[in-house]
Scaffold this motif. Structure first.
Motif, short mmCIF file in Angstrom:
data_model
loop_
_atom_site.label_atom_id
_atom_site.label_comp_id
_atom_site.label_asym_id
_atom_site.label_seq_id
_atom_site.Cartn_x
_atom_site.Cartn_y
_atom_site.Cartn_z
N LEU A 1 0.97 -1.13 0.00
CA LEU A 1 0.05 -0.04 0.06
C LEU A 1 0.91 1.34 0.00
CD1 LEU A 1 -2.75 1.26 0.38
CD2 LEU A 1 -2.75 1.21 2.65
N TYR A 2 2.05 1.15 0.72
CA TYR A 2 2.76 2.42 0.77
C TYR A 2 3.51 2.74 -0.49
CZ TYR A 2 2.83 0.81 5.73
OH TYR A 2 2.45 0.44 6.76
N LEU B 1 10.91 7.72 0.83
CA LEU B 1 12.22 7.00 0.52
C LEU B 1 13.16 7.44 1.48
CD1 LEU B 1 12.34 7.27 -3.47
CD2 LEU B 1 11.70 5.01 -1.99
N LEU B 2 13.32 8.32 1.77
CA LEU B 2 14.37 8.80 2.89
C LEU B 2 14.15 8.27 4.10
CD1 LEU B 2 16.99 10.39 3.61
CD2 LEU B 2 15.55 12.40 3.60
N ALA B 3 12.70 8.74 4.43
CA ALA B 3 12.25 8.12 5.88
C ALA B 3 12.50 6.51 6.06
CB ALA B 3 10.62 8.44 6.29
N PHE B 4 12.08 5.72 4.79
CA PHE B 4 12.46 4.53 4.84
C PHE B 4 13.74 4.07 4.92
CE2 PHE B 4 7.96 3.72 3.98
CZ PHE B 4 7.50 2.77 5.07
N PHE C 1 3.08 4.34 11.00
CA PHE C 1 3.14 5.43 11.81
C PHE C 1 4.16 6.31 11.17
CE2 PHE C 1 0.97 3.65 15.39
CZ PHE C 1 0.28 4.91 15.77
N LEU C 2 5.19 5.85 10.27
CA LEU C 2 5.89 6.78 9.51
C LEU C 2 5.25 7.26 8.33
CD1 LEU C 2 9.26 5.69 8.05
CD2 LEU C 2 7.71 6.62 6.56
N ILE C 3 4.22 6.60 7.72
CA ILE C 3 3.49 6.96 6.56
C ILE C 3 2.66 7.83 7.13
CG2 ILE C 3 1.54 6.27 5.06
CD1 ILE C 3 4.33 5.71 4.11
N ALA C 4 1.69 7.62 8.34
CA ALA C 4 0.76 8.49 9.02
C ALA C 4 1.36 9.85 9.20
CB ALA C 4 0.34 7.97 10.32
N ALA D 1 13.38 12.47 8.28
CA ALA D 1 13.51 12.68 6.84
C ALA D 1 12.93 14.32 6.38
CB ALA D 1 12.58 11.56 6.22
N LEU D 2 11.67 14.56 7.11
CA LEU D 2 11.27 15.70 6.82
C LEU D 2 12.18 16.96 7.45
CD1 LEU D 2 7.54 15.07 8.23
CD2 LEU D 2 8.30 15.43 5.77
#
Length: 175
Positions: free
Chosen positions: A42-43, A66-69, A116-119, A169-170
């Motif tokens: 889904l991501y 991508l950076l967060a993962f 939670f990363l995606i949220a 990442a942000l």
């Protein structure tokens, strides 16, 4: 080690409470569906869909993801293999595991961390969907407990890991 003993005892008691009731099979059926939404497919679809549909975004959501993962995965792998916390079924014969986990150890919950990363990213880019995304992420975490593959603290630490990686990442991307 004695300092974490009460936490371990709470985790086991909570897992027993969640898994030893007469409706546990019905709850597990629903939990499997919820948990599957956190498997990762889904991501990828969401990232590409936003990139394709949101012309003002210009790929920022996708690149941030991508950076967060890229931040998340090595930390997750290192934590799993450093803590080596056994899964609930391994600690009590009274517990039922309704699915086969994708890896050996339970801390942190990778499904919860990714959700939670995606949220968190959704909350940053699309604040109007943040509450829905947080509820969905929390349901994924709860589903992992109700399926018998994680303890409560695995899920809590996974949630913190996901939020921290997204925020990192942000910050790096200064979005």
């Amino acid at each position: 080690m004695r300092a974490i003993q009460p936490i371990a005892e709470f985790d086991l008691a909570f897992s027993l409470f969640c898994l030893r009731h007469r409706f546990n099979r019905q709850v597990a059926s629903i939990s499997k569906v919820i948990s599957r939404t956190g498997d990762g497919h889904l991501y990828i679809v969401l990232g590409f869909l936003i990139w394709w549909l949101d012309h003002q975004d210009q790929g920022q959501f996708f690149r941030s993801g991508l950076l967060a993962f890229a931040i998340h995965l090595p930390i997750y792998w290192l934590a799993k293999n450093s803590f080596r916390r056994r899964r609930p079924k391994e600690l009590s014969e009274l517990l039922t595991c309704f699915i086969t986990p994708s890896d050996r150890y339970s801390l942190p919950s990778g499904h919860t961390a990714a959700a939670f990363l995606i949220a968190t990213l959704i909350g940053n880019f699309y604040p109007e969907f943040y509450v829905i995304a947080l509820c969905w992420a929390a349901l994924i975490g709860l589903s992992r407990i109700l399926l018998g593959v994680h303890f409560m603290t695995d899920v809590l630490i996974g949630a913190l890991l996901g939020i921290a990686c997204a925020q990192g990442a942000l910050l790096i991307m200064a979005v």
